[in-house]
Design an enzyme around this catalytic site. Structure first.
Site, PDB file in Angstrom:
ATOM      1  N   ILE A  11      48.303 -37.798  34.902  1.00 64.49           N
ATOM      2  CA  ILE A  11      48.505 -36.511  34.008  1.00 64.49           C
ATOM      3  C   ILE A  11      48.229 -35.200  34.718  1.00 64.49           C
ATOM      4  CG2 ILE A  11      47.886 -35.515  32.085  1.00 64.49           C
ATOM      5  CD1 ILE A  11      47.288 -38.393  30.907  1.00 64.49           C
ATOM      6  N   PHE A  14      50.912 -34.630  37.468  1.00 67.26           N
ATOM      7  CA  PHE A  14      52.304 -33.970  37.016  1.00 67.26           C
ATOM      8  C   PHE A  14      52.337 -32.746  36.117  1.00 67.26           C
ATOM      9  CE2 PHE A  14      53.607 -38.165  38.587  1.00 67.26           C
ATOM     10  CZ  PHE A  14      54.561 -37.882  39.458  1.00 67.26           C
ATOM     11  N   GLU A  15      51.154 -32.577  35.588  1.00 64.44           N
ATOM     12  CA  GLU A  15      50.988 -31.359  34.538  1.00 64.44           C
ATOM     13  C   GLU A  15      50.595 -30.067  35.394  1.00 64.44           C
ATOM     14  OE1 GLU A  15      51.714 -31.186  31.290  1.00 64.44           O
ATOM     15  OE2 GLU A  15      52.289 -33.194  31.167  1.00 64.44           O
ATOM     16  N   GLY A  16      49.981 -30.341  36.434  1.00 73.40           N
ATOM     17  CA  GLY A  16      49.237 -29.331  37.313  1.00 73.40           C
ATOM     18  C   GLY A  16      48.199 -28.602  36.572  1.00 73.40           C
ATOM     19  N   ARG A 135      57.982 -38.319  37.740  1.00 73.34           N
ATOM     20  CA  ARG A 135      57.027 -38.781  36.889  1.00 73.34           C
ATOM     21  C   ARG A 135      57.407 -40.054  36.194  1.00 73.34           C
ATOM     22  NH1 ARG A 135      53.853 -34.840  32.785  1.00 73.34           N
ATOM     23  NH2 ARG A 135      52.357 -36.353  31.928  1.00 73.34           N
TER      24      ARG A 135
END
Length: 146
Positions: A11, A14-16, A135
Site C-alpha cells: 500500500i 503504490f499510494e506514496g 498495482r
C-alpha cells in the site's frame, strides 16, 4: 485478520507518502489526500503532518478496510490473499469490492477466477492507467502466492 507488513509495504509503495495535503488529480479539489492515501473530512488544503502521523493514519485506515474485507468475503483467505484484497479495497473502496464480480467469484470459492478480476480494475476514465496496471498485477500475484 490483520494486514501484514508485506501488505502495508504494498500500500505504501503504490499510494506514496505526502506530508502536505493535495487535491484529487481528477477534480483539482475534493477529496483532499495526505499521508499514504488518507482522505476524509479531517484533510483540507494547507494541512501538513509528520511521518509519525502518516503512519498513524495508515494504521487507523487499515482497520476500516480489514473490517470491510471480513464483512464482504465469506470464504477462507490466507494472509497474502487478505493483504491483496486490503490493498485493492484501500485503492477503490470497500463498496466497490463488495459489489464486484471479484467478490462474487471469490465467495463462490473460485479463487482463480476472482484473481483474474484484479486486472479489470485498471482504468481511470476510459483509459488504462499505468500505475493501476502495475498495482493490480502486483495485487494479483500476491493473491495467488502462498
Amino acid at each position: 485478520m490483520q494486514t501484514s507488513q508485506r501488505g502495508m509495504d504494498l500500500i505504501k509503495e503504490f499510494e506514496g507518502r505526502e506530508l502536505e495535503a493535495y487535491p484529487d488529480p481528477g477534480t483539482g479539489g475534493d477529496p483532499w489526500t495526505i499521508g499514504y492515501g488518507h482522505t476524509g473530512s479531517d484533510v483540507y488544503p494547507g494541512l501538513t503532518i509528520t511521518q509519525e502521523k502518516a503512519e498513524q493514519l495508515l494504521s487507523e485506515d487499515l482497520k476500516y478496510f480489514e473490517k470491510g474485507i471480513l464483512g464482504c468475503i465469506s470464504v477462507p483467505l490466507n494472509q497474502n490473499q487478505f493483504d491483496a484484497l486490503v490493498s485493492f479495497a484501500y485503492n477503490l473502496g470497500v463498496g466497490a469490492l463488495a459489489e464486484s464480480t471479484l467478490a462474487r467469484l471469490l465467495n463462490e470459492g473460485n479463487y482463480q477466477a476472482a484473481a483474474d478480476q484484479f486486472e479489470r480494475w485498471v482504468n481511470a476514465g476510459d483509459e488504462p492507467m499505468p500505475g493501476l496496471v502495475s498495482r493490480r498485477h502486483v495485487e494479483k500475484e500476491l493473491f495467488l502466492s502462498t
